[in-house]
Write an enzyme that holds these catalytic residues in place. Structure first.
Site, short mmCIF file in Angstrom:
data_model
loop_
_atom_site.label_atom_id
_atom_site.label_comp_id
_atom_site.label_asym_id
_atom_site.label_seq_id
_atom_site.Cartn_x
_atom_site.Cartn_y
_atom_site.Cartn_z
N HIS A 97 0.84 -1.21 0.00
CA HIS A 97 0.00 0.00 0.00
C HIS A 97 0.87 1.24 0.00
O HIS A 97 2.08 1.16 0.25
CB HIS A 97 -0.87 0.01 1.26
CG HIS A 97 -0.05 0.12 2.51
ND1 HIS A 97 0.46 -0.99 3.14
CD2 HIS A 97 0.42 1.19 3.19
CE1 HIS A 97 1.18 -0.60 4.18
NE2 HIS A 97 1.18 0.73 4.23
N HIS A 143 5.59 6.52 -0.93
CA HIS A 143 6.35 5.30 -1.18
C HIS A 143 5.50 4.08 -0.88
O HIS A 143 4.58 4.14 -0.06
CB HIS A 143 7.62 5.28 -0.30
CG HIS A 143 7.31 5.13 1.15
ND1 HIS A 143 6.91 6.19 1.94
CD2 HIS A 143 7.31 4.04 1.97
CE1 HIS A 143 6.69 5.76 3.17
NE2 HIS A 143 6.92 4.45 3.22
O1 3AM Z 1 3.82 3.04 4.66
P1 3AM Z 1 4.87 2.23 5.34
O2 3AM Z 1 4.70 0.75 5.15
O3 3AM Z 1 6.26 2.69 5.08
O4 3AM Z 1 5.63 1.85 9.25
C1 3AM Z 1 4.24 2.01 9.14
C2 3AM Z 1 3.76 1.89 7.71
O5 3AM Z 1 4.67 2.54 6.90
C3 3AM Z 1 3.88 3.41 9.46
O6 3AM Z 1 2.60 3.57 8.91
C4 3AM Z 1 2.50 2.74 7.77
C5 3AM Z 1 1.25 1.92 7.86
O7 3AM Z 1 1.33 1.10 9.00
N1 3AM Z 1 3.86 3.69 10.90
C6 3AM Z 1 3.71 2.81 11.90
N2 3AM Z 1 3.77 3.47 13.07
C7 3AM Z 1 3.95 4.78 12.79
C8 3AM Z 1 4.08 5.95 13.56
N3 3AM Z 1 4.01 5.92 14.89
C9 3AM Z 1 4.02 4.92 11.38
N4 3AM Z 1 4.19 6.10 10.78
C10 3AM Z 1 4.30 7.18 11.57
N5 3AM Z 1 4.25 7.12 12.92
#
Ligand code: 3AM
Length: 174
Positions: free
Chosen positions: A37, A119
């Protein structure tokens, strides 16, 4: 919880293939195909009773369908992620993210302070430097909706559930 773009199966398949290629170079943990995603806005924990407010905020966002051309795969050293991205961000995407964050702030939800970096994570825990590469041909992602996702952390990677989706509109409507 987070708002995201969720790829149709054909786009997810290509992204997953790129994940396999990248995995051959750096190892790490490949994202499952059904979890790929693009995060638009990360919100964090939301109490169940506030879900309706979140839905109401999202419903107000009108956007036109757009194509996101994913044309490169690269790595971030700071978090060991390998991702697919776009050299040109469609104005509709930037506008959607800006308005989503404004709606979240207005509704009293937490808003990400970091600049939006579009990304799709392909790999986590990649080892060493990932040599950035062009995607040839690029992946043309026809975006026609955005979704609200619940993330449930599991030992072998988060499990995601799409709770709601909002389609792009050709004209302005709520
Ligand atoms: O979009 P990506 O996969 O890079 O790492 C988590 C994931 O990133 C990120 O949110 C996306 C969907 O889960 N994520 C998890 N915890 C987070 C936080 N506390 C976070 N992003 C910002 N702050």
């Amino acid at each position: 919880m987070f708002f995201a773009l969720w790829p149709a199966p054909a786009v997810a398949r290509r992204l997953h293939k790129e994940g396999a290629r990248a995995h051959g170079l750096t190892g790490g943990r490949r994202m499952r195909r059904d979890t790929l995603h693009l995060t638009l806005a990360f919100i964090g924990d939301v109490p169940r009773e506030r879900l309706d407010e979140l839905r109401a905020a999202a419903r107000k966002l009108v956007f036109s369908p757009f194509t996101l051309r994913l044309d490169r795969v690269a790595g971030w050293r700071h978090n060991h992620i390998v991702w697919a991205g776009a050299s040109d961000l469609p104005g509709e995407l930037e506008s959607l993210v800006t308005r989503l964050n404004a709606a979240l702030a207005e509704g009293g939800f937490p808003v990400e302070r970091r600049k939006f970096a579009a990304h799709v994570t392909l790999l986590r825990n990649a080892r060493g430097e990932f040599p950035a590469a062009e995607l040839d041909p690029p992946i043309e992602w026809a975006v026609g909706e955005f979704v609200l996702v619940e993330s449930d952390p599991k030992p072998d990677g988060a499990q995601y559930t799409v709770l709601a989706s909002w389609p792009a509109a050709a004209g302005a409507q709520d």
